[in-house]
Design an enzyme around this catalytic site. Structure first.
Site, PDB file in Angstrom:
ATOM      1  CE  LYS A  49       1.380  -0.024  -5.357  1.00  0.00           C
ATOM      2  NZ  LYS A  49       0.750   0.702  -4.230  1.00  0.00           N
ATOM      3  CB  SER A  92      -1.883   2.918  -5.845  1.00  0.00           C
ATOM      4  OG  SER A  92      -1.012   2.622  -4.772  1.00  0.00           O
ATOM      5  CB  SER A 145      -2.227   2.364  -1.923  1.00  0.00           C
ATOM      6  OG  SER A 145      -2.510   3.604  -2.513  1.00  0.00           O
TER       7      SER A 145
END
Lengths: 66, 479
Positions: B97, B172, B196
């Site tokens: 990420k 997310s 997330s």
């Protein structure tokens, strides 16, 4: 106390300035629903905060000096 | 020169056709690497080819680090050939990420604000994965600063759900979920402040574990909320999550929140099943507000029946602490997010997406007293859930109340209020995993298992028992 004021553009502008932010009225209006939701969240959470271990709580709640 | 024997697949009738590795597990590709049936360079090229072919539509990657990946893969091949084995991740392509700092590689948090940031140092997790010999394919799309949502005013397009490109992958850690479900990498890292890791895992039909607060270092991870941020692994299966978690767990004296607690072997007890375990179900949580959708309710009941069939005892437990976790998570989290971004919001707020700017600005209007109230409520909620977890071994719930929305879903005229199943694990700091637990309308549904602090091994074991008895994790998107 900050957070207890009625939620108006004027009070929000004051609070924003205290945080060092010069926000436009449009920005303040956009944020207003979220601010109201956060105040509701704080109200909701009050029930989790017990004051039992704090001896002056009862006196404060009654407005007396015990 | 390598002394490895020629790969078998190069000499037979299917010469020059690599084994189909796309949806294999980390354990499986590790076995192929060690049996010389594939090299890390071949595995990496296969992933890079898939990224080239599929990601123009999927948008799971912000940046592909092809040269670095091939260089790391070549090193892994040399080391493995020389008998240097760094463990299960050695030579395995993974992705991060884009809020994990990567030395010399831009790290943007999917925001214009950090568009030109090239870190001087790796995050602790990045360094752990490098040391484990993992191959970094690139940096993954996410919601801006781990909090916003897809929008037109961001520097990169949003990741899409590989099960249906018209639907969101969740956030997310959106790119992490999408890339794994599409078979573009074998493991990925996410961060989880309110769900997330587990949300995208559920929406994309993969597994993702948010470890205990302090279990995995957050040094070098762009913060959202110091009280609730966690870093953790995502993968297509429970064992892969365990292997990734093993590589990144441990005390980091440079992270003030890091816990100095011994790290157990996360794979040794994975197959021990759930027979005799007590699993708590906060029943009233499922119907809170507008409740879960009928298809999620049905999938959850089927999942419970599976766990019961495996020998677990299902116990109803009180719901209020779970329900009110969302309010504490948001009240404290938004204040801390504003605190971190305050200077940028003062001077450069036009660089945030409008959605995120509005969200972060909310924090400016939360009083100090309300922030402290939120923190005190957090302590009380943690105490209550810890108390519940003295009566059961873990809590089981859906991961999300619905399947993934469409990108173009409009806000309903009357606000819908669904249970926030992921928030309690952030508020308590307790570990929680999401595993594939059903399908509806061609989209995945997640099952969440939450446990006591530092009992990741038990959470993984329950998840593995469920995974082994179901076939949801074997389904892949038609991409």
């Amino acid at each position: 106390m900050p957070g207890d004021e009625a939620l108006t553009i004027e009070t929000m502008r004051d609070l924003a300035q205290q945080a060092g932010l010069a926000l436009t009225d449009e920005e303040l209006r956009d944020v207003m629903p979220g601010v109201a939701r956060n105040r509701a969240r704080a109200k909701l959470l009050e029930k989790w905060v017990t004051q039992d271990v704090e001896p002056a709580t009862a006196a404060l709640a009654n407005g007396s000096e015990g | 020169m390598s002394n490895r024997r020629r790969p078998r697949w190069r000499t037979g009738p299917r010469a020059n056709v690599a084994p189909d590795t796309r949806f294999l597990s980390i354990r499986e590709v590790g076995a192929l690497l060690r049996k010389n049936e594939i090299t890390s360079q071949e595995l990496t090229r296969s992933c890079l080819d898939l990224v080239s072919r599929l990601d123009p539509e999927l948008h799971s990657f912000i940046r592909v680090t092809a040269d670095l990946a091939l260089e790391q893969a070549a090193t892994a091949d040399r080391e493995l050939a020389a008998g240097i084995d760094r463990g299960p991740l050695h030579g395995v392509p993974i992705a991060l990420k884009d809020l994990f700092a990567t030395r010399g590689i831009p790290t943007t948090a999917h925001s214009n604000v950090l568009l030109n940031w090239v870190p001087d140092e790796d995050s602790a997790v990045t360094a752990d994965l490098r040391n484990a010999g993992a191959v970094l394919l690139g940096k993954l799309a996410m919601h801006e600063f781990a909090a916003g949502k897809p929008g037109p005013d961001l520097p990169f397009p949003p990741a899409r759900n590989p099960w249906n490109l018209e639907h969101i992958p969740g956030g997310s850690s959106s790119g992490s979920g999408a890339a794994l479900a599409a078979g573009l990498c074998f493991g990925a890292m996410g961060s989880d402040t309110g769900g997330s890791i587990r949300g995208p895992a559920a929406f994309c039909g993969i597994a993702g574990i948010k470890p205990t607060f302090g279990r995995v270092s957050r040094r070098g991870v762009v913060p959202l909320s110091w009280s609730f941020d966690h870093a953790g692994p995502m993968a297509r299966g429970v064992e892969d999550c365990a292997l990734l978690l093993q590589a990144i767990s441990g005390h980091d004296p440079l992270d003030a929140a890091s816990a100095n607690v011994p790290v157990p072997d996360y794979t040794s007890g994975l197959e021990n099943g759930v027979d005799g375990l007590r699993l708590g179900i906060p029943r009233d949580w499922l119907t809170f507000g507008d409740g879960v959708t009928p298809e999620v309710a049905s999938a959850f009941e089927t999942a419970l029946a599976t766990l019961k069939g495996l020998g677990a005892t299902l116990v109803d437990v009180p719901s209020p602490a779970f329900i009110d976790s969302e309010a504490a998570n948001l009240l404290v989290g938004l204040t801390e997010a504003f605190s971190y971004h305050r200077e940028t919001l003062r001077s450069r707020r036009g660089e945030f997406s409008k959605n995120l700017k509005d969200q972060f600005l909310e924090g400016a209007f939360i009083s100090g007293a309300d922030y402290v109230l939120g923190q005190r409520a957090t302590v009380a909620i943690r105490k209550e859930i810890a108390s519940i977890l003295t009566t059961v071994d873990a809590i089981v719930s859906p991961t999300a109340a619905t399947v993934a929305d469409r990108f173009d879903a409009e806000d309903p005229a009357t606000p819908v209020r669904r249970p926030g199943f992921t928030n309690p694990a952030n508020v308590t700091g307790f570990p929680a995993i999401s595993v594939p637990g059903g399908m509806a309308s061609g989209l995945p549904i997640g099952l969440q298992i939450m446990g006591r602090p530092f009992e990741e091994a038990l959470v993984l074991r329950i998840a593995k028992a469920f995974e082994s008895s179901t076939s949801w994790h074997t389904m892949h998107p038609p991409l």
